[in-house]
Structures are given as C-alpha cells and as structure tokens.
Design a protein around this motif. Sequence first.
Motif, mmCIF file in Angstrom:
data_model
loop_
_atom_site.group_PDB
_atom_site.id
_atom_site.type_symbol
_atom_site.label_atom_id
_atom_site.label_comp_id
_atom_site.label_asym_id
_atom_site.label_seq_id
_atom_site.Cartn_x
_atom_site.Cartn_y
_atom_site.Cartn_z
ATOM 1 N N TRP A 14 -6.041 -10.779 8.062
ATOM 2 C CA TRP A 14 -6.264 -10.645 9.501
ATOM 3 C C TRP A 14 -7.232 -9.501 9.820
ATOM 4 O O TRP A 14 -8.045 -9.605 10.741
ATOM 5 C CB TRP A 14 -4.930 -10.430 10.210
ATOM 6 C CG TRP A 14 -3.997 -11.599 10.151
ATOM 7 C CD1 TRP A 14 -4.330 -12.906 9.892
ATOM 8 C CD2 TRP A 14 -2.581 -11.578 10.347
ATOM 9 N NE1 TRP A 14 -3.207 -13.701 9.912
ATOM 10 C CE2 TRP A 14 -2.117 -12.917 10.192
ATOM 11 C CE3 TRP A 14 -1.653 -10.579 10.635
ATOM 12 C CZ2 TRP A 14 -0.770 -13.250 10.323
ATOM 13 C CZ3 TRP A 14 -0.312 -10.908 10.763
ATOM 14 C CH2 TRP A 14 0.122 -12.231 10.619
ATOM 15 N N MET A 15 -7.133 -8.415 9.065
ATOM 16 C CA MET A 15 -8.064 -7.297 9.270
ATOM 17 C C MET A 15 -9.508 -7.751 9.088
ATOM 18 O O MET A 15 -10.383 -7.429 9.907
ATOM 19 C CB MET A 15 -7.761 -6.167 8.288
ATOM 20 C CG MET A 15 -6.555 -5.316 8.621
ATOM 21 S SD MET A 15 -6.097 -4.231 7.251
ATOM 22 C CE MET A 15 -7.630 -3.363 6.940
ATOM 23 N N PHE A 16 -9.752 -8.517 8.034
ATOM 24 C CA PHE A 16 -11.122 -8.975 7.769
ATOM 25 C C PHE A 16 -11.592 -9.965 8.847
ATOM 26 O O PHE A 16 -12.783 -9.989 9.184
ATOM 27 C CB PHE A 16 -11.217 -9.600 6.376
ATOM 28 C CG PHE A 16 -11.435 -8.594 5.287
ATOM 29 C CD1 PHE A 16 -12.702 -8.076 5.047
ATOM 30 C CD2 PHE A 16 -10.372 -8.128 4.522
ATOM 31 C CE1 PHE A 16 -12.913 -7.121 4.058
ATOM 32 C CE2 PHE A 16 -10.578 -7.177 3.528
ATOM 33 C CZ PHE A 16 -11.847 -6.671 3.296
ATOM 34 N N ILE A 17 -10.679 -10.759 9.383
ATOM 35 C CA ILE A 17 -11.055 -11.688 10.452
ATOM 36 C C ILE A 17 -11.487 -10.920 11.692
ATOM 37 O O ILE A 17 -12.530 -11.213 12.300
ATOM 38 C CB ILE A 17 -9.890 -12.637 10.785
ATOM 39 C CG1 ILE A 17 -9.720 -13.670 9.672
ATOM 40 C CG2 ILE A 17 -10.129 -13.355 12.121
ATOM 41 C CD1 ILE A 17 -8.541 -14.588 9.857
ATOM 42 N N ILE A 18 -10.707 -9.920 12.075
ATOM 43 C CA ILE A 18 -11.033 -9.157 13.281
ATOM 44 C C ILE A 18 -12.331 -8.371 13.100
ATOM 45 O O ILE A 18 -13.221 -8.408 13.968
ATOM 46 C CB ILE A 18 -9.860 -8.216 13.644
ATOM 47 C CG1 ILE A 18 -8.689 -9.036 14.182
ATOM 48 C CG2 ILE A 18 -10.295 -7.177 14.674
ATOM 49 C CD1 ILE A 18 -7.449 -8.220 14.511
ATOM 50 N N VAL A 19 -12.469 -7.675 11.986
ATOM 51 C CA VAL A 19 -13.682 -6.886 11.748
ATOM 52 C C VAL A 19 -14.898 -7.797 11.571
ATOM 53 O O VAL A 19 -15.978 -7.521 12.101
ATOM 54 C CB VAL A 19 -13.502 -5.969 10.520
ATOM 55 C CG1 VAL A 19 -14.816 -5.267 10.172
ATOM 56 C CG2 VAL A 19 -12.417 -4.942 10.781
ATOM 57 N N GLY A 20 -14.718 -8.899 10.842
ATOM 58 C CA GLY A 20 -15.824 -9.837 10.649
ATOM 59 C C GLY A 20 -16.278 -10.461 11.953
ATOM 60 O O GLY A 20 -17.490 -10.561 12.222
#
Length: 353
Positions: free
Chosen positions: A173-179
Amino acid sequence: MFYWLYRHLEINIFQYISVRAGISFFIAFVLTVYLMPKFIRWAKAKKASQPIYELAPEAHKLKAGTPTMGGIVFIFATIIATLLSAKLNNFYIVGGLLTLGLFSLIGIQDDYSKISKAKNSAGLSAKMKLLLQFISAVLVVGLIYFYGHTSDLYVPFYKYPIFEMGVFSIVFWMFIIVGSSNAVNLTDGLDGLATVPSILAFTTLSLIVYVVGHSVFASYLLLPNIEIVGELAVMGAAIVGALIGFLWFNAYPAEVFMGDSGSLPLGAFMGYLAIVSKSEILLLSIGFIFVLETVSVMLQVGSYKLRQKRVFLMAPIHHHFEQKGWKENKIIVRFWIISFMANLIALLSLKLR
C-alpha cells in the motif's frame, strides 16, 4: 455538520451518503471558484510563480510568471467540504484527511523551495521528497491496517481474492500511495492535463467505494463489501467538485498551476481510494494516463543509462508529442479522451466478474 444534523435534530435526509456527497461537491466547487481569484491576485503580488525548466519545450517559456501552488486552494476546499459533510468518526475519512494533509504539506514545501529567492526549479531533492512521502504513506496505511482494513488482494474480472497479504500489505500500500502521488506529479506538465484525468479517476473511485460500502450493490456486483468505506464517497465528491472549480482557471491557457501542493496529494489520495476499495490493480486502468506518463519516464531513463539512447524525443511522453509538433491543446484533449475511455473500461470491469 450535516451528519450531526441527522443524528441530533433527526433531519433524516442527511443520513444518506449520496445526499451529503452532493452537498460536499457543491461546497468544494463554490469555495474553489470563490477563493481561486483571490489566491491568483495574491500569488502575482508575491511573484509566486514556478521557474520554467530550462530544457522544457520553447512554448513553455511563454508561461513564465504564471502563479503556482493553486493546489492549496482546492485541497483546502476539499478538506472543508469533507469536515462539513462527512461522518468524522469514520477511520477511513480520517485516513483520507491525513493523506491530503500530509502530502499537501510536502508539496507546499517543495513549491516554496522553487519560488523562494533561489528560484530553484528542482525544489526538494528527490531523496528528501521520497523519504517524506514514504513516512506519510506509512502513517496512513498503518492507520487503516490497525483498524482492520482487509488485506485481501483482488484483481479485475475475478470475484474472489487471490490471496491475503497480511502485514506485507503495508509495504504494498505504501508503494501504491507514493507511486500514485509521483505519477500525477509527472503528468502535471500541460494546462489541465492532470486535472481532467484526476476528475475522471476520482469519479470512478468514488462510485466504487460507494458500491463496495453498500451491501446490496456489492453483493449484486460480486464485489467485496467493506461496511463503512462508502462514507469516502462524500470526500471523493468533494475533491471532484474542487477540481472542476480549479479547471475553470487551469484550462488552457492556464491562469494558475496546481504545483506539487496539488499534484502530490491528488495522486496520494487516488492511491488511498484504490486501496480502501480493493481496486489496487484496477488503478492501472483508472489512472491510465498517469501510468503512461510514469512508464515513459522510466523507459527514457533506463534506455539512456543502459544504451545511451532515448526512446522518446523528450519525457514525460506529453513533451514527446510537443517536440513532434503537436499543439498543446490537441495533446491535452486527446489525453483526456484516452483517460475517459480507460475509466469507462474500469467501470465495465465491475460487472464482468
């Protein structure tokens, strides 16, 4: 406020998410339209304009002096409309407000560093920006994970979760938000180019969170039912209303740019809505233009490092078409059309399961 009127004064119409979503839409729209001219006048007086990147296409030099940081206004309008219209003891709403607030602060800092005395078009260093984004993202996803948001992973066209991610969902989820945050930021390079695809994406995601939060609709469409997530449709409607108000001033030729203070929270909230509605993979279609822009940069950088050759005349890909001689307005409208079609496909996929 409006939910309070329902709870304490028994004004039953305000219990419905659809009614409060409509109210939040118009509050955010009116606030943005009212405040933006005042902000533009202030920004011009303070010379708060973003320096034009020296390697940008020649036509961009004409935009020097255009105020930036317009995102402050529509993010502020979204937050106010949400505070007035949404059920504030809903942890999904708290997570959404946290997402907008934290990523907007990062964007404001980045924009300020560009318009300060140094007039540095680069803003914050890439490492610092990413660090702040990941810290913000872990706070948001940690909140919803702590409160029990399901970590099942779903894919389009299949009604069952493919597996349960457990604690590893936090990293995903972190990578989805930052991406997503950086993808919208990369796309924000032409007048209105990021605004309309964002409106379309938030409209689609707001419909999905409403359906996922509604037991009858979710059951009919064979979607996961997450009981209280539908409240986020109120916040989604607010950001759509605010963006439509912003488009009035951001349409070609733009009177104001959104800046990182707008693009970073927009992308982050887009990723957040995809996560809470179990549409993480579907986001590839919902945000297709943002994905296309990001992939074009990755291909360009990777190709140049490996082969010392460029894939595109210039990246992100909208600059490639500028270099080929396409008029800015034509690029913008064609990208809008592609975004509309991609979101239509995403919505159709809900029925084909």
